[in-house]
Design a protein around this motif. Sequence first.
Motif, short mmCIF file in Angstrom:
data_model
loop_
_atom_site.label_atom_id
_atom_site.label_comp_id
_atom_site.label_asym_id
_atom_site.label_seq_id
_atom_site.Cartn_x
_atom_site.Cartn_y
_atom_site.Cartn_z
N ASN A 245 0.80 -1.23 0.00
CA ASN A 245 0.00 0.00 0.00
C ASN A 245 0.83 1.28 0.00
N THR A 249 0.19 3.87 -2.94
CA THR A 249 -0.14 5.26 -2.61
C THR A 249 0.64 6.23 -3.49
N HIS A 272 -4.80 8.60 1.54
CA HIS A 272 -6.07 7.89 1.36
C HIS A 272 -6.08 6.47 1.94
N ASP A 273 -4.92 5.88 2.11
CA ASP A 273 -4.88 4.50 2.63
C ASP A 273 -4.27 4.40 4.02
N LYS A 276 -5.08 1.76 6.54
CA LYS A 276 -4.93 0.34 6.22
C LYS A 276 -3.93 -0.39 7.13
N HIS A 293 -11.09 0.88 7.18
CA HIS A 293 -9.85 1.70 7.16
C HIS A 293 -10.12 3.16 6.82
N GLU A 294 -11.24 3.42 6.09
CA GLU A 294 -11.53 4.81 5.71
C GLU A 294 -11.84 5.64 6.96
N SER A 327 -12.09 4.60 -0.76
CA SER A 327 -12.13 3.33 -1.48
C SER A 327 -13.38 2.51 -1.21
N SER A 340 -12.05 3.27 -5.53
CA SER A 340 -11.09 4.34 -5.81
C SER A 340 -11.80 5.67 -6.05
#
Length: 378
Positions: A245, A249, A272-273, A276, A293-294, A327, A340
């Motif tokens: 990731n 990214t 954005h990740d 995670k 994770h968001e 995501s 995405s």
Amino acid sequence: IVTEASENLQVECYVIGGFVRDFLLGRGNPKDIDIVAVGSGIELARKVASKLPGKPQVSIFKNFGTAMIKHGDLEIEFVGARKESYHRDSRKPVVEDGTLEDDQKRRDFTINALALSLNSSNLGDLLDPFDGIGDLERKIIRTPLAPDVTYSDDPLRMMRAIRFATQLNFTIQLQSLQAITENKERIKIVSKERIVDELHKIIASKKPSKGFALLHKTELLPIILPELTALEGIEEIEGQRHKDNFWHTLEVVDNISETTDNLWLRWAALLHDIGKAPTKKFHKKIGWTFHGHEFVGSKMVYKLFKRLRLPLNDKMKFVQKMVLMSSRPIVLSEDFVTDSAVRRLVFDAGDNVDDLMTLCEADITTKNPRKQKKYTNN
Ligand code: CTP
């Protein structure tokens, strides 16, 4: 005018630093010009101002021995040539008067140590004792002194080296890269504001991934943005692997940077990740998951902004919201947005970030109608 003023005062003076570098590289729109006087920079500034139309005000920074005149959009900075030495725990140098060459030696990179003469005896000559011109041609970031000295003296220069390499698409010489890695812990004496200024410039570059790959390689990244480093690596359990990731990214950041110059969208892509790493789990039935994770990521954005002393304002909320939507398959009012979402949203909105901001105001609901639970951004 500067030539005349320096002759009146009988001091030599030179344009030095970023202006000369960018002029030789053909990079337009200079915002500031640095002038070094072999004598008093403050006196020279006063003399120049007295000769300029409208006699502009001279701002004097006595502690630094510098003076500044605003001329239209341009800031002209004057400083006396100096020698610098440093204490280990501070970026603030001990300063004494010096020659032009002393002043060039104290500078961060050979490409920033080029001096252009403003003296009538050799007007326009380039004084380049460290082969900065050669480095501009070879596209190399190199220090005038031994790299260990330059970076240890002022650790902000580690970030500057990476920033210039990213902005100019230059290579950092190997000894410099090694010295940065060796001195990485010293970044801790640099203020958060300075670090963030450099991060902004890296993120605003054409290909931000170059800067983050260098921050990673020099091991500065885990000190500055450990949330990103935590994304690196691929684990395998029962023959099942997840993607790396961190490198993913960086790809997303570059992709988005091709579409938008908006700094905060680029930050959103970078972050954005980040949820995670703490949410990663392996389930026997479904394999790797990063469930939720968001939400975790958007909370981490707040903490990260706070730690870096970035303002906790609507820009931060915007980044949080983008991370929240990044995501998870979501429904945005009538618009169906699949995986995405950040990429899709940026693509749809193009550079019209106002539209994107409005879109972000919409309620976010999950895709699954049985779980039509509303999410807010808290
Ligand atoms: N400088 C330095 N070490 C630093 C900061 C600056 O040696 N930590 C010197 C460099 O010679 C640099 C000059 O001061 O060229 C002016 O610094 P600054 O205005 O911060 O950078 P620029 O080189 O002008 O580039 P930019 O405007 O893109 O930041």
